[in-house]
Scaffold this active site. Structure first.
Site, mmCIF file in Angstrom:
data_model
loop_
_atom_site.group_PDB
_atom_site.id
_atom_site.type_symbol
_atom_site.label_atom_id
_atom_site.label_comp_id
_atom_site.label_asym_id
_atom_site.label_seq_id
_atom_site.Cartn_x
_atom_site.Cartn_y
_atom_site.Cartn_z
ATOM 1 C CB THR A 145 -0.918 0.009 1.251
ATOM 2 O OG1 THR A 145 -1.401 1.331 1.458
ATOM 3 C CG2 THR A 145 -0.202 -0.410 2.516
ATOM 4 C CB SER A 187 -3.976 2.136 10.509
ATOM 5 O OG SER A 187 -3.676 1.266 9.423
ATOM 6 C CE1 TYR A 189 -3.747 -3.523 4.862
ATOM 7 C CE2 TYR A 189 -4.014 -1.143 4.719
ATOM 8 C CZ TYR A 189 -3.790 -2.361 4.112
ATOM 9 O OH TYR A 189 -3.588 -2.420 2.760
ATOM 10 C CG HIS A 190 -1.686 1.826 6.519
ATOM 11 N ND1 HIS A 190 -2.820 2.396 7.036
ATOM 12 C CD2 HIS A 190 -1.868 1.778 5.179
ATOM 13 C CE1 HIS A 190 -3.648 2.690 6.048
ATOM 14 N NE2 HIS A 190 -3.105 2.328 4.917
ATOM 15 C CE LYS A 193 -1.143 -4.972 2.895
ATOM 16 N NZ LYS A 193 -1.175 -6.026 1.899
HETATM 17 P P1 NAD Z 1 -10.157 -8.194 0.345
HETATM 18 O O1 NAD Z 1 -10.330 -8.203 1.816
HETATM 19 O O2 NAD Z 1 -11.375 -7.973 -0.505
HETATM 20 O O3 NAD Z 1 -9.459 -9.547 -0.129
HETATM 21 C C1 NAD Z 1 -8.491 -10.225 0.628
HETATM 22 C C2 NAD Z 1 -8.755 -11.717 0.471
HETATM 23 O O4 NAD Z 1 -7.761 -12.444 1.213
HETATM 24 C C3 NAD Z 1 -10.119 -12.138 1.031
HETATM 25 O O5 NAD Z 1 -10.809 -12.917 0.080
HETATM 26 C C4 NAD Z 1 -9.780 -12.937 2.292
HETATM 27 O O6 NAD Z 1 -10.725 -13.960 2.552
HETATM 28 C C5 NAD Z 1 -8.389 -13.477 1.942
HETATM 29 N N1 NAD Z 1 -7.551 -13.758 3.122
HETATM 30 C C6 NAD Z 1 -7.262 -12.944 4.181
HETATM 31 N N2 NAD Z 1 -6.481 -13.571 5.070
HETATM 32 C C7 NAD Z 1 -6.252 -14.820 4.577
HETATM 33 C C8 NAD Z 1 -5.535 -15.949 5.053
HETATM 34 N N3 NAD Z 1 -4.921 -15.936 6.235
HETATM 35 N N4 NAD Z 1 -5.504 -17.074 4.292
HETATM 36 C C9 NAD Z 1 -6.143 -17.114 3.098
HETATM 37 N N5 NAD Z 1 -6.858 -16.085 2.606
HETATM 38 C C10 NAD Z 1 -6.916 -14.941 3.333
HETATM 39 O O7 NAD Z 1 -9.053 -7.085 0.020
HETATM 40 P P2 NAD Z 1 -8.712 -6.351 -1.374
HETATM 41 O O8 NAD Z 1 -9.350 -5.017 -1.362
HETATM 42 O O9 NAD Z 1 -8.940 -7.280 -2.513
HETATM 43 O O10 NAD Z 1 -7.156 -6.141 -1.188
HETATM 44 C C11 NAD Z 1 -6.227 -7.135 -1.601
HETATM 45 C C12 NAD Z 1 -4.820 -6.722 -1.233
HETATM 46 O O11 NAD Z 1 -4.533 -5.467 -1.846
HETATM 47 C C13 NAD Z 1 -4.663 -6.542 0.281
HETATM 48 O O12 NAD Z 1 -3.459 -7.117 0.715
HETATM 49 C C14 NAD Z 1 -4.645 -5.044 0.456
HETATM 50 O O13 NAD Z 1 -3.834 -4.685 1.521
HETATM 51 C C15 NAD Z 1 -4.088 -4.543 -0.870
HETATM 52 N N6 NAD Z 1 -4.609 -3.193 -1.162
HETATM 53 C C16 NAD Z 1 -5.947 -2.980 -1.371
HETATM 54 C C17 NAD Z 1 -6.407 -1.688 -1.622
HETATM 55 C C18 NAD Z 1 -7.873 -1.392 -1.845
HETATM 56 O O14 NAD Z 1 -8.229 -0.213 -2.030
HETATM 57 N N7 NAD Z 1 -8.743 -2.378 -1.868
HETATM 58 C C19 NAD Z 1 -5.502 -0.618 -1.654
HETATM 59 C C20 NAD Z 1 -4.142 -0.875 -1.433
HETATM 60 C C21 NAD Z 1 -3.715 -2.172 -1.200
#
Ligand code: NAD
Length: 397
Positions: A145, A187, A189-190, A193
């Protein structure tokens, strides 16, 4: 290529799985479905009606003839099962989305902090550890992120991962050095990362793992070319106060006649990218892997920056929605500038979808179409960053 998509049932993982399957890759989704359980915990659901992962992959096969396999594995808790799966599958590339990704959820309570740290850090470490143990030379692409940088750019553009610094040597000479950009999480979460970044750096240096870390901005939008192919392939859309990212929250607020809730002065500047571009960037990263022995390759995966109050004004102008200024539940600077370098993806051919191009169709196609599914009580953001902020908001909501 054989590609493992960890977290492939999620908001970015699902359209990525479809995109790569469409290109002829053999796609395997590994997911523990924890995101669906969190919906149940919070009493919320995706705005868009989302089928089970088994049903989604069945429809994809019916529409395209392509198989996407689904494996129900918790990569943070079931190390041995995950390692055994990797040993058998031996993918050529691994795309790692499998983390708890909402900053407000990570700040909800001490339990949510513990869960986010143990889930995210263990997920990443188990993957790296198993790859070394199994001599698996797959290209690992992680979704990181922009939040690892913090937002304190003091007028200088945030570079792609590494910062050049001039140091004074012991004999008084000047020498240039490249360091990982100083981490400045806002945070829990961050913070996970930021810890991921160190794990990647260590395993690339110590074991020669080939790692690409994508420092992504806030993803907006819903559809990609592949999710449009059948209504049951639709992507998830989170609008609630914990998982709904700012732009998607504004869109749904406008669609249901709720004021656009801006926290503090709305002077926070954020980086954004459309979901279609996010998927395309992952494809570009896949096609341009680092070599064995290279340092971690970092891309800034964002296409534009906006101030939150300007976004609210933009959507208000398009829809007539009112804007409401509320106390900020986050501990952050009230105003910040954000200038980000993103040359690498543009040079590789990324042609961004801008807010100006795509916003109206999101309002009409998604927010208005599914507005009847919204629970208005779940729209406000209620997770406060500190006990003091929670008390202040309670006194003066
Ligand atoms: P999301 O929560 O929709 O998807 C994450 C998926 O990972 C989910 O399906 C969840 O069930 C699975 N998961 C979580 N922990 C797990 C584990 N221990 N074992 C197996 N599966 C697991 O999130 P997203 O929005 O698709 O984001 C995906 C990635 O991209 C994340 O790592 C997030 O940090 C990063 N990201 C997202 C955004 C955004 O705006 N959505 C922005 C920056 C970075």
């Amino acid at each position: 290529m054989k590609i493992a998509i960890l977290g492939g049932d999620g908001f970015v993982g699902w359209p990525t799985s479809l995109h790569l399957s469409d290109q002829g890759h053999e796609v395997h989704i590994v997911d523990n479905l924890s995101r669906r359980w969190i919906d149940a915990e919070l009493g919320v659901q995706s705005l868009t009606p989302m089928d089970s992962i088994q049903e989604r992959t069945r429809i994809w096969k019916q529409e395209t003839g392509n198989t996407i396999q689904f494996h129900l594995i918790d990569i943070a808790r079931d190390y041995e099962i995950f390692k055994a799966w990797l040993a058998e599958a031996r993918p050529d590339a691994i795309i790692h989305f499998a983390e708890q990704r909402a900053a407000p959820y990570s700040m909800k309570s001490d339990q949510h902090k513990n869960y986010t740290v143990s889930n995210n850090v263990n997920a990443t470490h188990h993957l790296l550890n198993a790859m070394v143990e199994l001599d698996l030379d797959a290209h690992l692409i992680h979704l990181g992120t922009m939040g690892v940088y913090g937002y304190s750019s003091v007028g200088a553009a945030i570079p792609e991962g590494y910062l050049s610094v001039d140091v004074e040597t012991l004999n008084g000479d000047k020498a240039a050095q490249e360091i990982l950009y100083p981490a400045n999480p806002g945070s829990i979460y961050h913070m996970t990362k930021c810890l991921d970044q160190l794990l990647f750096q260590f395993y690339a240096k110590n074991d020669g793992l080939r790692v690409t870390d994508l420092h992504q901005g806030i993803v907006w939008g819903t559809h990609t070319q592949q999710t449009r192919r059948h209504k049951q392939l639709i992507n998830r859309f989170d609008y609630d106060g914990d998982y709904g990212t700012v732009l998607n929250r504004f869109l749904i607020q406008a669609a249901i006649g709720y004021p656009l809730t801006v926290h503090g002065t709305g002077g926070q500047t954020r980086a954004f990218i459309h979901i279609q571009d996010s998927v395309r960037c992952i494809e570009l990263a896949l096609d341009n892997p680092p070599k064995k022995g290279d340092r971690v390759k970092v891309f800034n995966q964002m296409t534009e920056t906006h101030r939150v109050r300007d976004l609210a004004e933009l959507i208000s102008g398009l829809t007539g929605a009112k804007v409401a200024y509320l106390p900020n539940p986050r501990k952050e600077a009230p105003e910040n500038d954000l200038v980000v370098e993103n040359k690498q993806f543009l040079e590789l051919g990324l042609d961004p979808t801008t807010l100006a191009d795509g916003l109206l169709s999101e309002v009409v196609d998604v927010a208005k179409t599914f507005a009847y599914r919204v629970d208005r009580g779940r729209v406000p953001a209620v997770s406060a960053w500190t006990k003091e902020i929670a008390e202040e908001i309670e006194r003066d909501p």
